[in-house]
Design an enzyme around this catalytic site. Structure first.
Site, PDB file in Angstrom:
ATOM      1  N   GLY A 247       0.799  -1.218   0.000  1.00 38.94           N
ATOM      2  CA  GLY A 247       0.000   0.000   0.000  1.00 38.94           C
ATOM      3  C   GLY A 247       0.833   1.269   0.000  1.00 38.94           C
ATOM      4  O   GLY A 247       2.070   1.254   0.098  1.00 38.94           O
ATOM      5  N   HIS A 248       0.137   2.406  -0.064  1.00 34.77           N
ATOM      6  CA  HIS A 248       0.797   3.711  -0.127  1.00 34.77           C
ATOM      7  C   HIS A 248       1.578   4.006   1.149  1.00 34.77           C
ATOM      8  O   HIS A 248       1.186   3.626   2.247  1.00 34.77           O
ATOM      9  CB  HIS A 248      -0.234   4.826  -0.378  1.00 34.77           C
ATOM     10  CG  HIS A 248      -1.335   4.874   0.631  1.00 34.77           C
ATOM     11  ND1 HIS A 248      -2.601   4.435   0.355  1.00 34.77           N
ATOM     12  CD2 HIS A 248      -1.369   5.302   1.910  1.00 34.77           C
ATOM     13  CE1 HIS A 248      -3.362   4.601   1.412  1.00 34.77           C
ATOM     14  NE2 HIS A 248      -2.629   5.113   2.381  1.00 34.77           N
ATOM     15  N   ASN A 249       2.726   4.664   0.967  1.00 31.87           N
ATOM     16  CA  ASN A 249       3.602   5.116   2.057  1.00 31.87           C
ATOM     17  C   ASN A 249       4.280   3.990   2.830  1.00 31.87           C
ATOM     18  O   ASN A 249       4.917   4.246   3.860  1.00 31.87           O
ATOM     19  CB  ASN A 249       2.842   5.993   3.066  1.00 31.87           C
ATOM     20  CG  ASN A 249       2.199   7.203   2.429  1.00 31.87           C
ATOM     21  OD1 ASN A 249       2.569   7.620   1.331  1.00 31.87           O
ATOM     22  ND2 ASN A 249       1.222   7.779   3.111  1.00 31.87           N
TER      23      ASN A 249
END
Length: 337
Positions: A247-249
């Site tokens: 996922g993001h980050n």
């Protein structure tokens, strides 16, 4: 169909010279002048081939093998047939892997850019690259030397790809910087928006990128989302299996290994040399310490300390998980009486 139709094979090699060239700490017990023509399994190996043994589950296969040479540990010598040459070392699988590289070296392609590829004028492509049919390379992208890009792969605007990286067919790379010596397998999607929504409101626009270090492998059909404001980061020497969702980050430390169907939610930080078993799920905004391990199908909803080993859902220390299972089995037996 013979596999040699698909792979170029080298050899035969003299066993002693082969071990010397590989430059690995191993002892040959038997005929070091033996000519070996390939690597095979214990069951299928011929007199001219090398097999390897590391798991006592396959002891009977070792005892009956027709291989001329077997790689194994010191403590497993007693299981080997009397007429076989042994290569004794602490890590047989390592030498096995190196021998496969020796007998089946990676084909080196000549520099080639297909007329059916689209390379934007502002993109820069290094020397000795192979860019196959249907590839699109966007504006201001920089492709290093010796890069291979397979059919129908899309490299978005501004992407950076380091030297000697291989990107297979039908890959999408956007909003990303990829290091040198990486291998991105077919169907991978890098740099898509993450799963960020405000309930009842709009999708959150993602304006971060994906940073991938050197010597990283990303398995087929894996997805790596770009960051929202911060970047999604995968550091050097990580090995990621097929069908993984990152996922993001998310940040993943050096040398981490992630098995298939694992999902890592946004903003989680994974340390160095972590090992995640298949179908592990990790909730968002967590920290997994260096050298932690998770058994397959673990559901991680809390931070994991460095060196921690967990299993189950919710994931707990693996010894506690084993005790829990034993207790439940006993309770079931009591209820059946």
């Amino acid at each position: 169909m013979q596999k040699d139709f698909f792979y170029e094979k080298s050899g035969p090699f003299q066993l002693g010279q082969l071990i010397e060239e590989i430059n690995i700490d191993a002892e040959i017990l038997g005929d070091s002048s033996l000519m070996v023509s390939g690597v095979s399994t214990l069951i299928a190996a011929k007199k001219s081939e090398v097999a390897f043994f590391y798991n006592v589950k396959y002891t009977e296969d070792l005892r009956s093998t027709k291989a001329g040479v077997c790689i194994l540990k010191e403590e497993h010598k007693e299981y080997a047939p009397k007429n076989i040459t042994l290569v004794v070392m602490q890590n047989p699988r390592l030498l096995y892997a190196l021998l496969i590289e020796k007998f089946y070296p990676q084909r080196k392609s000549e520099s080639y850019i297909s007329e059916l590829a689209v390379v934007k004028p502002s993109a820069r492509v290094g020397s000795n690259c192979v860019i196959l049919e249907g590839v699109i390379i966007g504006k201001n992208s920089i492709i290093g030397d010796g890069v291979f890009i397979g059919c129908n792969t899309v490299i978005g605007d501004g992407v950076r790809i380091g030297d000697n990286t291989r990107i297979d067919t039908n890959v999408t790379v956007v909003y990303a910087m990829i290091g040198s010596g990486c291998h991105i397998y077919s169907g991978v999607r890098i740099g898509q928006d993450g799963f960020g929504f405000i309930p009842g409101g709009p999708k959150i626009r993602h304006v971060g990128i994906v940073e991938i270090g050197n010597n990283v492998e990303i398995g087929a059909n894996t997805c790596i989302d770009k960051g929202t404001l911060e970047n999604t980061v995968i550091k050097d020497n990580c090995k990621i299996d097929n069908l993984v969702q990152i996922g993001h980050n998310v940040e993943i430390g050096r040398g981490t290994i992630i098995a298939a169907q694992t999902g890592i939610s946004g903003s989680t930080k994974i340390g160095e040399n972590v090992m995640l078993g298949g179908q592990t799920g990790i909730a968002g905004h967590l920290k997994v310490g260096d050298k932690a391990m998770a058994a397959g199908k673990s559901g991680i909803i809390n931070d994991i300390e460095a060196g921690g080993v967990v299993a189950g859902y919710p994931a707990i220390k693996i010894n506690d998980w084993h005790r829990q299972n034993i207790f439940l089995k006993k309770q079931i037996k009591k209820s059946e009486v």
